[in-house]
Design a protein around this motif. Structure first.
Motif, PDB file in Angstrom:
ATOM      1  N   THR A  37       0.842  -1.197   0.000  1.00 23.02           N
ATOM      2  CA  THR A  37       0.000   0.000   0.000  1.00 23.02           C
ATOM      3  C   THR A  37       0.870   1.237   0.000  1.00 23.02           C
ATOM      4  N   ASN A  38       0.362   2.314  -0.595  1.00 23.84           N
ATOM      5  CA  ASN A  38       1.043   3.604  -0.486  1.00 23.84           C
ATOM      6  C   ASN A  38       0.333   4.508   0.519  1.00 23.84           C
ATOM      7  N   ASN A  39      -0.583   3.939   1.298  1.00 25.43           N
ATOM      8  CA  ASN A  39      -1.292   4.711   2.317  1.00 25.43           C
ATOM      9  C   ASN A  39      -0.460   4.787   3.597  1.00 25.43           C
ATOM     10  N   THR A  40       0.639   5.508   3.500  1.00 26.92           N
ATOM     11  CA  THR A  40       1.541   5.684   4.642  1.00 26.92           C
ATOM     12  C   THR A  40       1.830   7.154   4.921  1.00 26.92           C
ATOM     13  N   HIS A  41       1.040   8.045   4.298  1.00 23.06           N
ATOM     14  CA  HIS A  41       1.226   9.483   4.515  1.00 23.06           C
ATOM     15  C   HIS A  41       1.045   9.806   5.998  1.00 23.06           C
ATOM     16  N   GLY A  42       2.061  10.412   6.603  1.00 23.05           N
ATOM     17  CA  GLY A  42       1.970  10.784   8.014  1.00 23.05           C
ATOM     18  C   GLY A  42       2.265   9.665   8.981  1.00 23.05           C
ATOM     19  N   SER A  43       2.821   8.554   8.489  1.00 23.56           N
ATOM     20  CA  SER A  43       3.067   7.422   9.396  1.00 23.56           C
ATOM     21  C   SER A  43       4.106   7.763  10.466  1.00 23.56           C
ATOM     22  N   GLY A  44       5.112   8.561  10.102  1.00 29.58           N
ATOM     23  CA  GLY A  44       6.118   8.955  11.085  1.00 29.58           C
ATOM     24  C   GLY A  44       5.553   9.876  12.154  1.00 29.58           C
ATOM     25  N   CYS A  45       4.723  10.825  11.739  1.00 33.67           N
ATOM     26  CA  CYS A  45       4.054  11.720  12.689  1.00 33.67           C
ATOM     27  C   CYS A  45       3.181  10.897  13.638  1.00 33.67           C
ATOM     28  N   THR A  46       2.471   9.937  13.060  1.00 35.32           N
ATOM     29  CA  THR A  46       1.557   9.107  13.838  1.00 35.32           C
ATOM     30  C   THR A  46       2.314   8.267  14.859  1.00 35.32           C
ATOM     31  N   LEU A  47       3.417   7.650  14.449  1.00 38.06           N
ATOM     32  CA  LEU A  47       4.195   6.817  15.372  1.00 38.06           C
ATOM     33  C   LEU A  47       4.737   7.636  16.537  1.00 38.06           C
ATOM     34  N   SER A  48       5.344   8.783  16.249  1.00 36.80           N
ATOM     35  CA  SER A  48       5.927   9.590  17.322  1.00 36.80           C
ATOM     36  C   SER A  48       4.852  10.091  18.284  1.00 36.80           C
ATOM     37  N   SER A  49       3.678  10.428  17.758  1.00 35.65           N
ATOM     38  CA  SER A  49       2.576  10.863  18.619  1.00 35.65           C
ATOM     39  C   SER A  49       2.038   9.718  19.461  1.00 35.65           C
ATOM     40  N   ALA A  50       2.040   8.522  18.879  1.00 33.60           N
ATOM     41  CA  ALA A  50       1.595   7.355  19.642  1.00 33.60           C
ATOM     42  C   ALA A  50       2.541   7.079  20.804  1.00 33.60           C
ATOM     43  N   ILE A  51       3.843   7.155  20.549  1.00 30.29           N
ATOM     44  CA  ILE A  51       4.818   6.952  21.624  1.00 30.29           C
ATOM     45  C   ILE A  51       4.603   7.990  22.726  1.00 30.29           C
ATOM     46  N   ALA A  52       4.414   9.262  22.331  1.00 30.03           N
ATOM     47  CA  ALA A  52       4.172  10.322  23.320  1.00 30.03           C
ATOM     48  C   ALA A  52       2.882  10.060  24.101  1.00 30.03           C
ATOM     49  N   SER A  53       1.878   9.523  23.433  1.00 28.16           N
ATOM     50  CA  SER A  53       0.606   9.243  24.098  1.00 28.16           C
ATOM     51  C   SER A  53       0.769   8.151  25.152  1.00 28.16           C
ATOM     52  N   TYR A  54       1.506   7.114  24.815  1.00 27.47           N
ATOM     53  CA  TYR A  54       1.720   6.052  25.803  1.00 27.47           C
ATOM     54  C   TYR A  54       2.600   6.537  26.961  1.00 27.47           C
ATOM     55  N   LEU A  55       3.544   7.429  26.678  1.00 23.18           N
ATOM     56  CA  LEU A  55       4.325   8.029  27.767  1.00 23.18           C
ATOM     57  C   LEU A  55       3.420   8.853  28.688  1.00 23.18           C
ATOM     58  N   ALA A  56       2.461   9.566  28.097  1.00 18.37           N
ATOM     59  CA  ALA A  56       1.524  10.349  28.910  1.00 18.37           C
ATOM     60  C   ALA A  56       0.650   9.455  29.774  1.00 18.37           C
ATOM     61  N   GLN A  57       0.463   8.208  29.342  1.00 22.19           N
ATOM     62  CA  GLN A  57      -0.296   7.225  30.120  1.00 22.19           C
ATOM     63  C   GLN A  57       0.567   6.524  31.158  1.00 22.19           C
ATOM     64  N   ARG A  58       1.782   7.023  31.341  1.00 22.34           N
ATOM     65  CA  ARG A  58       2.709   6.556  32.375  1.00 22.34           C
ATOM     66  C   ARG A  58       3.337   5.202  32.042  1.00 22.34           C
TER      67      ARG A  58
ATOM     68  N   HIS B 103      -5.299  -1.263   8.638  1.00 18.68           N
ATOM     69  CA  HIS B 103      -6.732  -0.977   8.515  1.00 18.68           C
ATOM     70  C   HIS B 103      -7.028   0.144   7.509  1.00 18.68           C
ATOM     71  N   GLY B 104      -5.991   0.821   7.022  1.00 18.76           N
ATOM     72  CA  GLY B 104      -6.210   1.864   6.017  1.00 18.76           C
ATOM     73  C   GLY B 104      -5.637   1.539   4.660  1.00 18.76           C
ATOM     74  N   GLN B 105      -5.094   0.338   4.493  1.00 20.04           N
ATOM     75  CA  GLN B 105      -4.318   0.008   3.285  1.00 20.04           C
ATOM     76  C   GLN B 105      -5.142  -0.008   2.009  1.00 20.04           C
ATOM     77  N   ASP B 106      -6.454  -0.312   2.107  1.00 23.20           N
ATOM     78  CA  ASP B 106      -7.265  -0.464   0.895  1.00 23.20           C
ATOM     79  C   ASP B 106      -8.285   0.665   0.719  1.00 23.20           C
ATOM     80  N   VAL B 107      -8.017   1.805   1.353  1.00 24.92           N
ATOM     81  CA  VAL B 107      -8.936   2.948   1.302  1.00 24.92           C
ATOM     82  C   VAL B 107      -8.365   4.022   0.376  1.00 24.92           C
ATOM     83  N   LEU B 108      -9.216   4.603  -0.461  1.00 25.83           N
ATOM     84  CA  LEU B 108      -8.772   5.673  -1.358  1.00 25.83           C
ATOM     85  C   LEU B 108      -9.112   7.033  -0.759  1.00 25.83           C
ATOM     86  N   ILE B 109      -8.088   7.770  -0.370  1.00 23.68           N
ATOM     87  CA  ILE B 109      -8.221   9.171   0.054  1.00 23.68           C
ATOM     88  C   ILE B 109      -7.103   9.935  -0.638  1.00 23.68           C
ATOM     89  N   GLY B 110      -7.456  10.817  -1.563  1.00 26.31           N
ATOM     90  CA  GLY B 110      -6.461  11.600  -2.274  1.00 26.31           C
ATOM     91  C   GLY B 110      -5.876  10.853  -3.462  1.00 26.31           C
TER      92      GLY B 110
END
Length: 280
Positions: free
Chosen positions: A210-231, A251-258
């Motif tokens: 899939t090429n549906n990986t736009h923003g994957s790096g932003c998403t990963l870093s935010s997820a790590i920060a979110s779990y840190l906020a959860q202690r 879950h987004g691999q077969d969706v067309l957006i853009g």
């Protein structure tokens, strides 16, 4: 105020804009919210972009970024921070000046230098300022292979070269490093976590066509920060964050957006806002 017993784990994202909704501050807010945390935000830049690429970038004046940070910190102090697009040396200096006063608050830094589309998003002379000032206050940095190649000054085309590059980047003064191997030409996605004690932990996930990986790096870093906020501990946050982005891509691999690189599915399993009891 006396009847308020709870608060939410809060994450402050300091990042750039993405009007197409898949990356930058929009991806951060979606991720933080989907993981049951409360998102606050400071805007660093206004890229004009969509899923096909970046057209141009308009800077937010550095003092305005500083004022945004002050205004949020004095009202909703975060449990963790995520830093994304910082494209000038002066902006790095302003952010570091504001945040170095709070060494107990964990910081995840995603050194956004190259967009998924291949567009360079950072001024060349900013890289040294990032290394000298932002690396030391960040608990973990999360470069992709293009960004790691810039930082390490070498090509990275194998797992072994990832290990060599990671060790070079660690010697630049960062506390820990999650080197993402999504751009390697392989059937499996391998990421390497270089911990503060010198160990290297490998994470492997199957790749999706899939090429549906736009923003994957932003998403990963935010997820790590979110779990840190959860202690969660940093190793736990890194493990859970990678599992989250893996599922979001799946879950987004077969969706067309853009018409270009589509977004991941941030809300494949949204969580309710988590309540933490307030300290008495």
């Amino acid at each position: 105020m006396s009847n308020k017993k709870y608060t939410y784990p809060t994450v402050l994202t300091i990042a750039g804009f993405d009007g197409s909704g898949g990356a930058g501050i929009q991806a951060d807010i979606k991720t933080i919210s989907a993981l049951g945390c409360y998102a606050t935000a400071v805007l660093t830049a206004l890229p004009i972009q969509n899923t096909t690429g970046v057209k141009s970038i308009f800077s937010i004046p550095e003092h305005i970024v500083g004022d945004q940070i002050d205004t949020i910190l004095e009202d909703i102090f975060p449990d963790s921070l995520k830093i994304g697009m910082v494209h000038s040396s002066k902006l790095v200096e302003i952010i570091v000046e504001k945040l170095k006063r709070y060494p107990q608050t964990p910081i995840v830094f995603d050194p956004v230098m190259v967009a998924t589309s291949g567009h360079q998003l950072i001024e060349g002379n900013t890289i040294q300022t990032i290394i000298q000032q932002l690396f030391p206050i960040s608990d973990v940095i999360t470069p992709n292979l293009d960004e790691a190649a810039i930082l390490a000054g070498m090509k990275i085309e194998s797992i072994e070269e990832m290990r060599i590059a990671g060790k070079k980047i660690m010697r630049l003064g960062c506390k820990s490093l999650l080197l993402k191997g999504g751009h390697l030409k392989s059937e499996e996605l391998t990421s390497l976590y270089f911990s503060p004690n010198g160990t290297i932990e490998s994470f492997e996930f199957p790749k999706f066509e899939t090429n549906n990986t736009h923003g994957s790096g932003c998403t990963l870093s935010s997820a790590i920060a979110s779990y840190l906020a959860q202690r969660k501990s940093l190793p736990e946050a890194i493990k859970f964050g990678q599992e989250y982005i893996h599922q979001a891509i799946y879950h987004g691999q077969d969706v067309l957006i853009g018409k270009g690189n589509g977004p991941v599915n941030h809300f494949f399993n949204p969580q309710k806002l988590i309540k933490h009891e307030m300290d008495s």
